[in-house]
Enzyme design. Structure first.
Site, PDB file in Angstrom:
ATOM      1  N   ASP A   1      14.997  73.073  76.846  1.00 25.74           N
ATOM      2  CA  ASP A   1      15.506  72.755  78.186  1.00 25.74           C
ATOM      3  C   ASP A   1      14.509  73.235  79.238  1.00 25.74           C
ATOM      4  O   ASP A   1      14.121  72.493  80.142  1.00 25.74           O
ATOM      5  CB  ASP A   1      16.865  73.446  78.388  1.00 25.74           C
ATOM      6  CG  ASP A   1      17.417  73.205  79.777  1.00 25.74           C
ATOM      7  OD1 ASP A   1      17.356  72.057  80.251  1.00 25.74           O
ATOM      8  OD2 ASP A   1      17.893  74.179  80.403  1.00 25.74           O
TER       9      ASP A   1
ATOM     10  N   TYR B   1      23.564  77.391  73.409  1.00 31.66           N
ATOM     11  CA  TYR B   1      24.476  76.534  74.175  1.00 31.66           C
ATOM     12  C   TYR B   1      25.853  76.463  73.511  1.00 31.66           C
ATOM     13  O   TYR B   1      26.846  76.235  74.178  1.00 31.66           O
ATOM     14  CB  TYR B   1      23.907  75.110  74.280  1.00 31.66           C
ATOM     15  CG  TYR B   1      22.933  74.880  75.411  1.00 31.66           C
ATOM     16  CD1 TYR B   1      21.855  75.725  75.625  1.00 31.66           C
ATOM     17  CD2 TYR B   1      23.085  73.790  76.257  1.00 31.66           C
ATOM     18  CE1 TYR B   1      20.957  75.500  76.646  1.00 31.66           C
ATOM     19  CE2 TYR B   1      22.187  73.548  77.289  1.00 31.66           C
ATOM     20  CZ  TYR B   1      21.130  74.415  77.473  1.00 31.66           C
ATOM     21  OH  TYR B   1      20.247  74.172  78.499  1.00 31.66           O
TER      22      TYR B   1
ATOM     23  N   ASP C   1      11.531  70.870  81.659  1.00 30.60           N
ATOM     24  CA  ASP C   1      11.448  70.849  83.129  1.00 30.60           C
ATOM     25  C   ASP C   1      10.045  71.248  83.576  1.00 30.60           C
ATOM     26  O   ASP C   1       9.492  70.675  84.508  1.00 30.60           O
ATOM     27  CB  ASP C   1      12.478  71.805  83.755  1.00 30.60           C
ATOM     28  CG  ASP C   1      13.779  71.090  84.095  1.00 30.60           C
ATOM     29  OD1 ASP C   1      14.135  70.158  83.352  1.00 30.60           O
ATOM     30  OD2 ASP C   1      14.428  71.445  85.103  1.00 30.60           O
TER      31      ASP C   1
ATOM     32  N   LYS D   1      10.552  82.502  69.518  1.00 30.17           N
ATOM     33  CA  LYS D   1      10.377  83.895  69.934  1.00 30.17           C
ATOM     34  C   LYS D   1      10.594  84.750  68.691  1.00 30.17           C
ATOM     35  O   LYS D   1      11.490  85.606  68.623  1.00 30.17           O
ATOM     36  CB  LYS D   1      11.392  84.203  71.066  1.00 30.17           C
ATOM     37  CG  LYS D   1      11.196  85.531  71.758  1.00 30.17           C
ATOM     38  CD  LYS D   1       9.978  85.575  72.680  1.00 30.17           C
ATOM     39  CE  LYS D   1       9.772  86.993  73.189  1.00 30.17           C
ATOM     40  NZ  LYS D   1       8.502  87.167  73.905  1.00 30.17           N
TER      41      LYS D   1
ATOM     42  N   ASP E   1       6.851  82.428  75.418  1.00 31.70           N
ATOM     43  CA  ASP E   1       6.238  82.906  76.666  1.00 31.70           C
ATOM     44  C   ASP E   1       4.791  82.429  76.765  1.00 31.70           C
ATOM     45  O   ASP E   1       4.330  81.955  77.799  1.00 31.70           O
ATOM     46  CB  ASP E   1       6.360  84.439  76.813  1.00 31.70           C
ATOM     47  CG  ASP E   1       6.100  85.215  75.532  1.00 31.70           C
ATOM     48  OD1 ASP E   1       5.813  84.580  74.492  1.00 31.70           O
ATOM     49  OD2 ASP E   1       6.168  86.458  75.567  1.00 31.70           O
TER      50      ASP E   1
HETATM   51  C1  IPM Z   1      19.252  68.871  80.541  1.00 35.13           C
HETATM   52  C2  IPM Z   1      20.181  69.548  81.494  1.00 35.13           C
HETATM   53  C3  IPM Z   1      21.435  69.980  80.756  1.00 35.13           C
HETATM   54  C4  IPM Z   1      21.013  70.961  79.688  1.00 35.13           C
HETATM   55  C5  IPM Z   1      22.546  70.535  81.622  1.00 35.13           C
HETATM   56  C6  IPM Z   1      22.956  69.565  82.699  1.00 35.13           C
HETATM   57  C7  IPM Z   1      23.730  70.972  80.816  1.00 35.13           C
HETATM   58  O1  IPM Z   1      19.553  70.619  82.126  1.00 35.13           O
HETATM   59  O2  IPM Z   1      19.670  67.880  79.921  1.00 35.13           O
HETATM   60  O3  IPM Z   1      18.119  69.316  80.426  1.00 35.13           O
HETATM   61  O4  IPM Z   1      20.821  72.144  79.959  1.00 35.13           O
HETATM   62  O5  IPM Z   1      20.861  70.539  78.531  1.00 35.13           O
HETATM   63 MG    MG Z   2      17.468  70.729  81.720  1.00 35.18          MG
END
Ligand code: IPM
Ligand code: MG
Length: 372
Positions: free
Chosen positions: A245, A142, A249, A189, A221
């Site tokens: 990240d 990032y 999710d 990884k 993975d």
């Molecule tokens: C998160 C989001 C952020 C990230 C974005 C909005 C930059 O997806 O906080 O998980 O990737 O960190």
């Molecule tokens: Mg995110």
């Protein structure tokens, strides 16, 4: 306790879910005799449109002058679809994390018994899920050097880590594992990436100071597969910025809705609390967004400041909303309750609990809890 809290509502459903979190904090204030003051500032697409920057200087200064930051969500489709844009909303959040030194992003993934049927995965597989992801938040791909070569249609993002960046979050993750089920999984990884090999070296070294914690290393993975096949095997997951990240999710699918997962971003001097979900622009102003992820982030905020009883009271009120089926439509399609109603219900049910109250949502689910 007095806390100055900077409120960054952000974009999309951010303002709606934050409004419910503030209701809950007001309720905590009343019930437990604290004083919280809130000051709002702009970030993201809203700030970019109104002030020409996704993180205006005023916003950063306000964050730096407060005890804690409550963050809503950020992002807007008009920017997502423009790869030529010079500035975009997410840059505001990345700069904020960096400026505040928020190096650890803590993302718990828990399946609540009352909601186990919400998960698209087999309930027997997911019912024991109780894991927490420690995602490194202020370095890695990032933040590494980037290049853009328009002439040759080429670009680079560099993933870079050093020992200090890995070590400080690793210690937090080991300490958390010590208090939990004493297992830490480093996700990387290392069969491909030099940075992952460094993570392994540093983490294996640090592990020696935590002999009671079982360390396992897993390729990302495989970890993605294992999280779906058998999420109950994980306790603490330690990983880098990008992998964290993505895996967090994925974790929200296990839990049944992305509208349920909170997070805390912690540094040495500052702390920010935010749901893991995005700005969900399709739902903006429709009163359908799930406020629970934001409200559970408030519980994390309270716990961070040592207000354990208050934090438990917020979680208990959330669990009560689940057991009474006072939930938004993402949890139960037929639900007639909106964001505001759910927020009101949870705020109204934040009460002082008996000292021996066991935050065991099975009790609440079965109606055995003293607060039902
Ligand atoms: C998160 C989001 C952020 C990230 C974005 C909005 C930059 O997806 O906080 O998980 O990737 O960190
Ligand atoms: Mg995110």
């Amino acid at each position: 306790m007095h806390l100055n809290i900077t409120v960054l509502e952000g974009d999309g459903i951010g303002p709606e879910v934050i409004a419910q979190s503030i209701k809950c904090l007001r309720s905590v204030e009343e019930t437990f005799g604290h004083s919280f003051s809130f000051k709002k500032a702009l970030i993201g697409a809203t700030a970019l449109k109104q002030m020409g920057s996704p993180l205006p200087d005023e916003t950063l200064a306000l964050c730096k002058s407060s005890h804690a930051i409550l963050f809503g969500a950020l992002g807007s489709p008009e920017f997502d679809s423009d790869p030529e844009a010079e500035m975009w909303p997410e840059q505001g959040l990345l700069k904020l994390r960096k400026e505040l030194g928020l190096f650890a992003n803590i993302r718990p993934v828990k399946v609540f018994p009352a909601l186990v049927r919400q998960s698209p995965l087999d309930r027997n597989l997911v019912k024991n899920t109780d894991l927490v992801i420690y995602r490194e938040l202020s370095a890695g791909i990032y933040y590494g050097a980037k290049t853009k070569d328009a002439e040759n249609n080429a670009a680079t993002d560099t993933c870079s880590y050093n020992e200090k960046e890995i070590g400080r979050i690793a210690h937090l993750a080991f300490k958390a594992a010590k208090k939990r089920r004493k297992k830490l999984t480093l996700v990387d990884k290392a069969n491909v990436l030099e940075t992952s090999r460094l993570w392994r070296r540093v983490v294996l070294q640090i592990a020696r100071s935590y002999p009671e914690v079982q360390l396992e290393c897993m390729f990302v993975d495989n970890a993605a597969v294992q999280m779906i096949l058998n999420p109950g095997q994980f306790d603490v997951i330690l990983t880098d910025n990008m992998f964290g990240d993505i895996l967090s999710d994925q974790g929200s699918v296990i839990a049944g809705s992305i509208g349920l997962l909170p997070s805390a971003s912690i540094g040495t001097d500052y702390a920010m609390f935010e749901p893991i979900h995005g700005s969900y622009p399709e739902a903006k102003d429709k009163n359908i967004a799930n406020p629970v992820a934001s409200i559970l982030s408030v519980a994390m905020l309270l716990e961070h400041f040592g207000l354990k009883q208050e934090s438990v009271a917020v979680v208990a009120a959330v669990l009560k909303s689940f057991s009474k089926k006072i939930v938004t439509p993402d949890i139960m399609g037929s639900s007639k309750y909106g964001t505001n109603y759910v927020g009101d219900f949870i705020a109204d049910n934040i009460i002082e609990l008996n000292d021996d109250f066991n935050i065991n949502d099975k009790n609440i689910d079965l109606g055995k809890s003293t607060i039902i």
